[in-house]
Write a protein that holds these residues in place. Structure first.
Motif, PDB file in Angstrom:
ATOM      1  N   ASP A  88       0.797  -1.221   0.000  1.00  0.00           N
ATOM      2  CA  ASP A  88       0.000   0.000   0.000  1.00  0.00           C
ATOM      3  C   ASP A  88       0.835   1.278   0.000  1.00  0.00           C
ATOM      4  O   ASP A  88       0.294   2.382   0.128  1.00  0.00           O
ATOM      5  N   GLY A  89       2.150   1.130  -0.126  1.00  0.00           N
ATOM      6  CA  GLY A  89       3.011   2.297  -0.160  1.00  0.00           C
ATOM      7  C   GLY A  89       3.471   2.781   1.200  1.00  0.00           C
ATOM      8  O   GLY A  89       4.228   3.752   1.283  1.00  0.00           O
ATOM      9  N   TYR A  90       3.029   2.102   2.269  1.00  0.00           N
ATOM     10  CA  TYR A  90       3.392   2.554   3.615  1.00  0.00           C
ATOM     11  C   TYR A  90       4.497   1.708   4.251  1.00  0.00           C
ATOM     12  O   TYR A  90       4.878   1.953   5.384  1.00  0.00           O
ATOM     13  N   PRO A 120      10.629  -2.058  -7.814  1.00  0.00           N
ATOM     14  CA  PRO A 120      11.681  -1.044  -7.695  1.00  0.00           C
ATOM     15  C   PRO A 120      11.101   0.368  -7.780  1.00  0.00           C
ATOM     16  O   PRO A 120      10.253   0.648  -8.631  1.00  0.00           O
ATOM     17  N   VAL A 121      11.559   1.238  -6.891  1.00  0.00           N
ATOM     18  CA  VAL A 121      11.102   2.632  -6.868  1.00  0.00           C
ATOM     19  C   VAL A 121      12.164   3.535  -7.477  1.00  0.00           C
ATOM     20  O   VAL A 121      11.933   4.224  -8.460  1.00  0.00           O
ATOM     21  N   ALA A 260       5.823  -5.920  -4.058  1.00  0.00           N
ATOM     22  CA  ALA A 260       5.142  -6.122  -5.334  1.00  0.00           C
ATOM     23  C   ALA A 260       3.643  -5.927  -5.144  1.00  0.00           C
ATOM     24  O   ALA A 260       3.079  -6.314  -4.125  1.00  0.00           O
ATOM     25  N   GLY A 261       3.002  -5.340  -6.135  1.00  0.00           N
ATOM     26  CA  GLY A 261       1.567  -5.081  -6.050  1.00  0.00           C
ATOM     27  C   GLY A 261       1.235  -3.680  -5.574  1.00  0.00           C
ATOM     28  O   GLY A 261       0.068  -3.266  -5.601  1.00  0.00           O
ATOM     29  N   THR A 262       2.245  -2.933  -5.128  1.00  0.00           N
ATOM     30  CA  THR A 262       2.013  -1.536  -4.763  1.00  0.00           C
ATOM     31  C   THR A 262       1.535  -0.796  -6.013  1.00  0.00           C
ATOM     32  O   THR A 262       2.131  -0.944  -7.086  1.00  0.00           O
ATOM     33  N   PRO A 263       0.455  -0.013  -5.916  1.00  0.00           N
ATOM     34  CA  PRO A 263      -0.068   0.670  -7.105  1.00  0.00           C
ATOM     35  C   PRO A 263       1.003   1.452  -7.854  1.00  0.00           C
ATOM     36  O   PRO A 263       1.836   2.133  -7.241  1.00  0.00           O
ATOM     37  N   VAL A 267       4.088   4.135  -6.681  1.00  0.00           N
ATOM     38  CA  VAL A 267       5.510   3.888  -6.955  1.00  0.00           C
ATOM     39  C   VAL A 267       6.106   5.069  -7.715  1.00  0.00           C
ATOM     40  O   VAL A 267       7.205   5.546  -7.409  1.00  0.00           O
ATOM     41  N   GLU A 268       5.372   5.565  -8.700  1.00  0.00           N
ATOM     42  CA  GLU A 268       5.878   6.681  -9.494  1.00  0.00           C
ATOM     43  C   GLU A 268       5.949   7.960  -8.665  1.00  0.00           C
ATOM     44  O   GLU A 268       6.874   8.773  -8.837  1.00  0.00           O
ATOM     45  N   LYS A 269       4.995   8.150  -7.751  1.00  0.00           N
ATOM     46  CA  LYS A 269       5.033   9.330  -6.888  1.00  0.00           C
ATOM     47  C   LYS A 269       6.242   9.264  -5.955  1.00  0.00           C
ATOM     48  O   LYS A 269       6.923  10.277  -5.725  1.00  0.00           O
ATOM     49  N   LEU A 270       6.527   8.079  -5.432  1.00  0.00           N
ATOM     50  CA  LEU A 270       7.698   7.900  -4.579  1.00  0.00           C
ATOM     51  C   LEU A 270       8.988   8.124  -5.370  1.00  0.00           C
ATOM     52  O   LEU A 270       9.937   8.731  -4.881  1.00  0.00           O
ATOM     53  N   SER A 271       9.030   7.647  -6.600  1.00  0.00           N
ATOM     54  CA  SER A 271      10.211   7.830  -7.442  1.00  0.00           C
ATOM     55  C   SER A 271      10.444   9.314  -7.718  1.00  0.00           C
ATOM     56  O   SER A 271      11.586   9.794  -7.677  1.00  0.00           O
TER      57      SER A 271
END
Length: 325
Positions: A88-90, A120-121, A260-263, A267-271
């Motif tokens: 979930d990104g957390y 991978p982020v 794996a499976g994180t939206p 992932v792109e926002k974290l990158s």
């Protein structure tokens, strides 16, 4: 309307709905603190790097990024915890050369699959590897070491943190490419640097954060450094290629991964946040002084980097015949 067209229309609508939900989720993200699992001890060099980048991400994302140390079993414990976390990104994890590129080749079975279980982020940074020697060694350059080792096989002592450690495998890579045989001396509970400075062992293959003070203070000698060109922080130190050691390119790196499976949108926002964090000039200069580079990437670039890096280390492990299970 045929049943086939109806099904296709329904699937398309469902896909659009899922994409829209993912976008909304990413737009709101994050709404609570984020855990950054660090599979190494508190107070270590990699831990300091993780805490620095966590501080930058906290500013950019507007939520606290908390570093949680989970060391043990060569990084397997903390990395496995991340693989099994909710996507979930957390919960994020700091991946390293060892955990993401090397372990899969050392162990027949791992509790996680680095390709299947992680998204991978971004790369965090890379550190070039140095050939670090005691000043009393009977060779003053990497080329002289090769000549000496060929004339005196199995007498040059190289400190490691045990079989399969970065120090050991970087040394095996060098020995294979240079056509020499080194005598590896494992240290399991203490840092080899004290003995290296005292001349109890002759060389060590490592990134430079732990050695840079000794190098600049004259207690250690840096004979060569990886990289296609000389590093700006060490302009007088030749590359391994200049010393005649071709295709020698071990890098100690860190990066951020999610389960794996994180939206994808998260992932792109974290990158994107990592790419902003990497623009901090103080952090960038710190990495440069260590012979490296603070470096963020897109998720796709990071995935390709891991794939290439892992393939290189796989060849090293197979040539050295190292297995830890």
């Amino acid at each position: 309307m045929t049943p086939f067209i109806t099904r296709r229309t329904g699937l398309a609508a469902l896909t659009l709905a899922l994409l829209a939900a993912s976008g909304v989720q990413a737009q709101d993200y994050p709404t609570k603190p984020i855990r950054l699992l660090a599979p190494f001890p508190a107070g270590s060099g990699p831990d300091a790097n993780a805490r620095e980048i966590a501080g930058e991400l906290t500013k950019i994302l507007g939520q606290t990024v908390i570093v949680e140390n989970k060391p043990g079993a060569s990084g397997i414990i903390g990395t496995d915890a991340a693989a099994k976390a909710a996507p979930d990104g957390y919960t994020l994890v700091v991946g390293t050369t060892s955990t993401m590129s090397v372990l899969r080749h050392l162990y027949t079975k791992l509790p996680f699959n680095t390709e299947r279980d992680f998204a991978p982020v971004s790369l965090l940074g890379v550190l070039n590897t140095g050939l670090i020697a005691t000043p009393s060694a009977p060779f003053k350059t990497a080329a002289e070491l090769v000549t000496y080792a060929k004339a005196n096989p199995d007498t040059v002592t190289a400190a490691t943190l045990g079989a399969g450690s970065y120090f050991h495998l970087a040394g095996e890579w060098f020995a294979s490419n240079a056509g020499v045989k080194l005598r590896f001396v494992p240290y399991s509970t203490t840092s080899p640097y004290t003995d290296l400075m005292a001349g109890q062992v002759q060389v060590m293959f490592d990134a430079l954060p732990a050695a840079v003070g000794g190098i600049r203070g004259g207690k250690l000698k840096l004979l060569a450094l990886t990289g296609k060109t000389r590093h700006p922080a060490f302009p007088d130190v030749p590359t391994f290629a200049e010393a005649g050691i071709a295709d020698y390119a071990p890098l100690a790196w860190q990066g951020i991964l999610a389960p794996a499976g994180t939206p994808k949108a998260i992932v792109e926002k974290l990158s994107a946040a990592m790419q902003k964090a990497a623009q901090n000039p103080q952090l960038a200069e710190k990495w440069r002084q260590y012979g490296g580079e603070l470096k963020a990437t897109t998720p796709a670039e990071f995935a390709a980097f891991i794939k290439t890096d892992s393939a290189q280390w796989g060849q090293v492990v197979r040539k050295a015949g190292v297995k830890l299970d």
